[in-house]
Design a protein around this motif. Structure first.
Motif, PDB file in Angstrom:
ATOM      1  N   HIS A  35       0.828  -1.201   0.000  1.00 26.99           N
ATOM      2  CA  HIS A  35       0.000   0.000   0.000  1.00 26.99           C
ATOM      3  C   HIS A  35       0.864   1.252   0.000  1.00 26.99           C
ATOM      4  O   HIS A  35       2.015   1.242   0.445  1.00 26.99           O
ATOM      5  CB  HIS A  35      -0.919   0.010   1.219  1.00 26.99           C
ATOM      6  N   SER A  36       0.292   2.356  -0.473  1.00 27.15           N
ATOM      7  CA  SER A  36       0.972   3.655  -0.456  1.00 27.15           C
ATOM      8  C   SER A  36       0.420   4.485   0.699  1.00 27.15           C
ATOM      9  O   SER A  36      -0.787   4.455   0.976  1.00 27.15           O
ATOM     10  CB  SER A  36       0.740   4.399  -1.774  1.00 27.15           C
ATOM     11  N   ILE A  37       1.296   5.238   1.348  1.00 23.08           N
ATOM     12  CA  ILE A  37       0.888   6.054   2.485  1.00 23.08           C
ATOM     13  C   ILE A  37       0.991   7.526   2.113  1.00 23.08           C
ATOM     14  O   ILE A  37       2.031   7.991   1.645  1.00 23.08           O
ATOM     15  CB  ILE A  37       1.774   5.780   3.723  1.00 23.08           C
ATOM     16  N   PHE A  38      -0.100   8.253   2.310  1.00 18.81           N
ATOM     17  CA  PHE A  38      -0.093   9.715   2.165  1.00 18.81           C
ATOM     18  C   PHE A  38      -0.192  10.287   3.575  1.00 18.81           C
ATOM     19  O   PHE A  38      -1.188  10.098   4.268  1.00 18.81           O
ATOM     20  CB  PHE A  38      -1.258  10.198   1.303  1.00 18.81           C
ATOM     21  N   LEU A  39       0.871  10.967   4.005  1.00 16.38           N
ATOM     22  CA  LEU A  39       1.011  11.384   5.387  1.00 16.38           C
ATOM     23  C   LEU A  39       0.904  12.898   5.527  1.00 16.38           C
ATOM     24  O   LEU A  39       1.591  13.647   4.827  1.00 16.38           O
ATOM     25  CB  LEU A  39       2.372  10.910   5.906  1.00 16.38           C
ATOM     26  N   THR A  40       0.022  13.347   6.420  1.00 15.28           N
ATOM     27  CA  THR A  40      -0.051  14.770   6.767  1.00 15.28           C
ATOM     28  C   THR A  40       0.293  14.916   8.247  1.00 15.28           C
ATOM     29  O   THR A  40       0.070  14.000   9.043  1.00 15.28           O
ATOM     30  CB  THR A  40      -1.448  15.353   6.502  1.00 15.28           C
ATOM     31  N   ASN A  85      -8.078  21.060   0.737  1.00 14.53           N
ATOM     32  CA  ASN A  85      -7.365  21.611  -0.423  1.00 14.53           C
ATOM     33  C   ASN A  85      -6.207  20.708  -0.838  1.00 14.53           C
ATOM     34  O   ASN A  85      -5.891  20.584  -2.025  1.00 14.53           O
ATOM     35  CB  ASN A  85      -6.841  23.020  -0.105  1.00 14.53           C
ATOM     36  N   VAL A  86      -5.577  20.067   0.140  1.00 12.92           N
ATOM     37  CA  VAL A  86      -4.484  19.141  -0.157  1.00 12.92           C
ATOM     38  C   VAL A  86      -5.035  17.844  -0.753  1.00 12.92           C
ATOM     39  O   VAL A  86      -4.510  17.310  -1.738  1.00 12.92           O
ATOM     40  CB  VAL A  86      -3.660  18.837   1.119  1.00 12.92           C
ATOM     41  N   LEU A  87      -6.131  17.349  -0.165  1.00 12.82           N
ATOM     42  CA  LEU A  87      -6.701  16.069  -0.598  1.00 12.82           C
ATOM     43  C   LEU A  87      -7.289  16.134  -2.008  1.00 12.82           C
ATOM     44  O   LEU A  87      -7.370  15.112  -2.695  1.00 12.82           O
ATOM     45  CB  LEU A  87      -7.783  15.622   0.389  1.00 12.82           C
ATOM     46  N   ILE A  88      -7.698  17.316  -2.443  1.00 13.02           N
ATOM     47  CA  ILE A  88      -8.237  17.459  -3.797  1.00 13.02           C
ATOM     48  C   ILE A  88      -7.215  17.014  -4.835  1.00 13.02           C
ATOM     49  O   ILE A  88      -7.556  16.466  -5.880  1.00 13.02           O
ATOM     50  CB  ILE A  88      -8.667  18.930  -4.051  1.00 13.02           C
ATOM     51  N   ARG A  89      -5.943  17.227  -4.517  1.00 14.00           N
ATOM     52  CA  ARG A  89      -4.862  16.900  -5.454  1.00 14.00           C
ATOM     53  C   ARG A  89      -4.283  15.509  -5.231  1.00 14.00           C
ATOM     54  O   ARG A  89      -3.346  15.111  -5.907  1.00 14.00           O
ATOM     55  CB  ARG A  89      -3.750  17.957  -5.337  1.00 14.00           C
ATOM     56  N   HIS A  90      -4.821  14.772  -4.255  1.00 10.26           N
ATOM     57  CA  HIS A  90      -4.324  13.425  -3.963  1.00 10.26           C
ATOM     58  C   HIS A  90      -5.502  12.477  -3.755  1.00 10.26           C
ATOM     59  O   HIS A  90      -6.301  12.681  -2.839  1.00 10.26           O
ATOM     60  CB  HIS A  90      -3.446  13.416  -2.699  1.00 10.26           C
ATOM     61  N   LYS A  91      -5.602  11.470  -4.579  1.00  9.13           N
ATOM     62  CA  LYS A  91      -6.666  10.498  -4.412  1.00  9.13           C
ATOM     63  C   LYS A  91      -6.275   9.484  -3.335  1.00  9.13           C
ATOM     64  O   LYS A  91      -5.222   8.859  -3.406  1.00  9.13           O
ATOM     65  CB  LYS A  91      -6.956   9.757  -5.713  1.00  9.13           C
ATOM     66  N   VAL A  92      -7.115   9.350  -2.315  1.00  9.47           N
ATOM     67  CA  VAL A  92      -6.864   8.357  -1.272  1.00  9.47           C
ATOM     68  C   VAL A  92      -8.074   7.426  -1.190  1.00  9.47           C
ATOM     69  O   VAL A  92      -9.202   7.814  -1.482  1.00  9.47           O
ATOM     70  CB  VAL A  92      -6.589   9.016   0.101  1.00  9.47           C
ATOM     71  N   ASP A  93      -7.820   6.194  -0.780  1.00  8.01           N
ATOM     72  CA  ASP A  93      -8.883   5.188  -0.706  1.00  8.01           C
ATOM     73  C   ASP A  93      -9.454   5.035   0.697  1.00  8.01           C
ATOM     74  O   ASP A  93     -10.646   4.787   0.870  1.00  8.01           O
ATOM     75  CB  ASP A  93      -8.337   3.833  -1.175  1.00  8.01           C
ATOM     76  N   VAL A  94      -8.591   5.182   1.691  1.00  2.00           N
ATOM     77  CA  VAL A  94      -8.981   4.974   3.084  1.00  2.00           C
ATOM     78  C   VAL A  94      -8.227   5.984   3.947  1.00  2.00           C
ATOM     79  O   VAL A  94      -7.085   6.336   3.638  1.00  2.00           O
ATOM     80  CB  VAL A  94      -8.640   3.536   3.539  1.00  2.00           C
TER      81      VAL A  94
END
Length: 371
Positions: A35-40, A85-94
């Motif tokens: 899986h890929s992790i998008f971290l804020t 605004n950040v999430l608009i540019r990054h598709k996340v599934d969960v």
């Protein structure tokens, strides 16, 4: 993850300092599964410093807005807008968090399946938001929280600190780093969370009493870890300038490995939950000066003699044992089973892309884990 399972992008929000070490092994396990992790990460307390310490790749979004309740609400809304605004540019599934209100709000708005992990049942959450799934320690089973989640609550053995304490390895170089001699009695202290919604001013009085008591004790060095630079750090320096100058009180100049510092301490005293529980997981003498509503985890630790509650000013001198301990006598009581159980739940949820769970490694609806 099996070969037929689809890799997902998982959004994790680091909203508070304890979230960083907790999510490090979880992130590693999820990445091993493909899986890929998008971290804020929120710029508050030691979040950014710890994220850098663990070499995490993150997007810094938002900050802390102080103790004022109105500003807390406004701050949560504003950070939610920033995250959106950040999430608009990054598709996340969960999405996944350990209590990030902003993440829950954005996930609800964007219809992202969300998992809320928590271990303090009295924490306030957004009343109109229902995360997809909750994950909590077994001792929280009777807290009546199942209705907060659309798919119920999955439980795990132990406490959340077991997730990362299990892999801890001590490093004695920290003593040289802080200019401490092994023969000295070392006390690690964490002040109360003065800006938290659950804060009780009695904790501040106990903290002051603890410092005064230990300051008069022979051969004691206090390592105090303030929660912020502007208020707590300055308050400590102005309240006890002589002890700070002489080194009786040490405030580390940079982020330190909290587990390692505690391991090399003779006792731990904290006004918050996480450090107390970390010390308990390591098997160390630990005293809590937290005076908010006590959670199920802390009650459990106190009842089993793994945590001493300091409730009055008299308790400080009557209950706190100021003495050297044998490092060999303190053994971690944690087990890798905690991480394994959490990962079983997360893996099933992530691979189903948040679809309602009909069967699998847990029984969420009845607030229990199938054995």
């Amino acid at each position: 993850m099996n070969k037929l399972a689809k890799a997902r992008t998982i959004w994790i929000d680091l909203d508070n300092s304890p979230h960083v070490p907790f999510f490090v092994p979880i992130i590693m396990e999820l990445e091993k599964q493909g899986h890929s992790i998008f971290l804020t990460a929120r710029d508050t307390f030691q979040v950014i410093g710890l994220a850098d310490y663990y070499k995490l790749k993150y997007k810094k979004v938002g900050r802390h807005y102080g103790a004022n309740k109105l500003l807390k609400v406004v701050g949560t809304i504003w950070r939610s807008i920033q995250l959106a605004n950040v999430l608009i540019r990054h598709k996340v599934d969960v999405s996944l968090s350990h209590g990030s209100r902003a993440l829950l709000l954005v996930s609800w708005l964007f219809r992202i399946p969300s998992v809320l992990i928590y271990d303090y049942e009295h924490a306030k959450i957004l009343p109109f938001i229902k995360p997809s799934l909750g994950i909590a320690p077994e001792v929280c089973a009777n807290s009546g929280e199942t209705k907060r989640f659309r798919q119920g609550l999955s439980l795990y053995s132990g406490i959340k600190e077991d997730v990362y304490v299990a892999s801890f390895r001590p490093d004695s170089s920290i003593l040289r780093q802080l200019n401490i001699r092994e023969k000295e009695i070392i006390v690690t202290i964490r002040p109360p969370a003065s800006e938290a919604h659950y804060h009780n001013p009695d904790s501040d009085k106990l903290f002051t009493k603890v410092v005064e008591f230990l300051g008069r004790s022979e051969g004691v060095r206090m390592i105090i870890l303030p929660r912020n630079e502007k208020t707590q750090k300055e308050l400590i320096r102005t309240s006890w300038p002589k002890w700070c100058t002489e080194g009786k009180i040490i405030i580390p100049a940079q982020v330190v490995d909290g587990l390692n510092l505690m391991w090399h301490s003779d006792l731990v005293i904290s006004g918050g939950g996480t450090m107390n529980r970390e010390a308990a997981a390591l098997g160390l003498p630990v005293y809590s000066i937290f005076r908010g509503t006590l959670g199920a985890v802390d009650k459990y630790l106190a009842e089993h003699g793994r945590l001493v509650l300091i409730e009055t000013l008299e308790d400080v001198e009557n209950k706190v044992l100021v003495a050297k301990r044998s490092y060999k006598s303190a053994e971690s009581t944690c087990k890798s089973v905690t991480l394994k159980q959490i990962m079983e739940t997360l893996t099933y949820f992530v691979e189903s892309n948040g679809d309602p769970i009909q069967s699998g490694p847990m029984n969420c609806g009845s607030c229990s884990r199938s054995k």
